[in-house]
Design an enzyme around this catalytic site. Structure first.
Site, PDB file in Angstrom:
ATOM      1  N   ASP A  10     -66.691  15.842 -23.277  1.00  0.00           N
ATOM      2  CA  ASP A  10     -66.864  17.128 -23.973  1.00  0.00           C
ATOM      3  C   ASP A  10     -67.829  17.107 -25.159  1.00  0.00           C
ATOM      4  O   ASP A  10     -67.560  17.716 -26.199  1.00  0.00           O
ATOM      5  CB  ASP A  10     -65.507  17.664 -24.428  1.00  0.00           C
ATOM      6  N   HIS A  74     -63.698  29.236 -26.657  1.00  0.00           N
ATOM      7  CA  HIS A  74     -64.672  28.133 -26.746  1.00  0.00           C
ATOM      8  C   HIS A  74     -64.969  27.634 -25.339  1.00  0.00           C
ATOM      9  O   HIS A  74     -64.207  27.899 -24.407  1.00  0.00           O
ATOM     10  CB  HIS A  74     -64.105  26.983 -27.596  1.00  0.00           C
ATOM     11  N   LYS A  99     -63.841  21.129 -16.338  1.00  0.00           N
ATOM     12  CA  LYS A  99     -62.387  21.217 -16.413  1.00  0.00           C
ATOM     13  C   LYS A  99     -61.954  22.454 -17.187  1.00  0.00           C
ATOM     14  O   LYS A  99     -62.745  23.024 -17.933  1.00  0.00           O
ATOM     15  CB  LYS A  99     -61.810  19.952 -17.068  1.00  0.00           C
ATOM     16  N   CYS A 141     -59.124  15.903 -26.418  1.00  0.00           N
ATOM     17  CA  CYS A 141     -59.597  15.633 -25.061  1.00  0.00           C
ATOM     18  C   CYS A 141     -59.913  14.161 -24.824  1.00  0.00           C
ATOM     19  O   CYS A 141     -59.668  13.642 -23.725  1.00  0.00           O
ATOM     20  CB  CYS A 141     -60.783  16.530 -24.726  1.00  0.00           C
TER      21      CYS A 141
END
Length: 190
Positions: A10, A74, A99, A141
């Site tokens: 990410d 987001h 994802k 994450c």
């Protein structure tokens, strides 16, 4: 020699300063990950990126977020800020996992590649034995991706200088959880 993968979690503008859900140090992490991969790409048989790619993640988005189970909007699929950070333009990843389309999607193991393979299947197909995890945010994450990796039987290391937590306290908590689960925590310089 075992096969090793680098999981770049990410590293998107949405999680960097100026994005919708910024992490202090996000831009630094992007630059440092890019420099690390440029210098050490030969250490990895596979480089995988993950991206929050939200379409309709339900309760994950809220106008009044609690920052535990709900968040400001987001990582919206196809938006500029959902793209990988420009510093990673030359990363040349082998696989991209998206994802969170219709769920929280904290872990890279919650997503799929363009062919519909899960991250675990991608790693198994490449006969990966160990993974190094870097990216944003360490307390969320990155943590969940690393926990799922070790639960799936991969020798798992978080390169602590190539990530940043939402807060120092949450970062310390993540370190405790990761260490307890058997994840190695080490700087990339070792």
């Amino acid at each position: 020699m075992s096969t090793r993968a680098l999981l770049v979690v990410d590293v998107q503008l949405t999680f960097c300063e100026g994005g919708e859900l910024p992490v202090d140090g996000g831009h630094r992490v992007a630059q440092d990950v890019a420099s690390y991969v440029a210098a050490h790409r030969d250490r990895y048989d596979l480089v995988v990126t993950t991206q929050d790619w939200h379409i309709d993640p339900g309760e994950h988005f809220s106008d009044d977020p609690d920052f535990v189970n709900s968040w400001p909007v987001h990582g919206v699929a196809e938006s500029d800020n959902a793209l990988l950070h420009p510093a990673l333009a030359d990363l040349d990843a082998d696989v991209t996992i998206t994802k969170g389309q219709y769920e929280h999607g904290y872990s890279g193991f919650d997503g799929t590649d363009a062919a519909g393979r899960s991250l675990e299947q991608v790693l198994r197909d490449a006969e990966v034995a160990s993974v190094h995890v870097v990216g944003l945010a360490e307390s969320h994450c990155v943590k969940f991706t690393a926990l799922d990796a070790v639960r799936s039987g991969f020798d798992t290391t978080v390169l602590t200088d190539l990530t940043a937590p939402v807060s120092a306290e949450q970062g310390e908590q993540a370190h405790r959880e990761l260490a307890a689960a058997g994840v190695e925590l080490t700087p990339s310089t070792r």
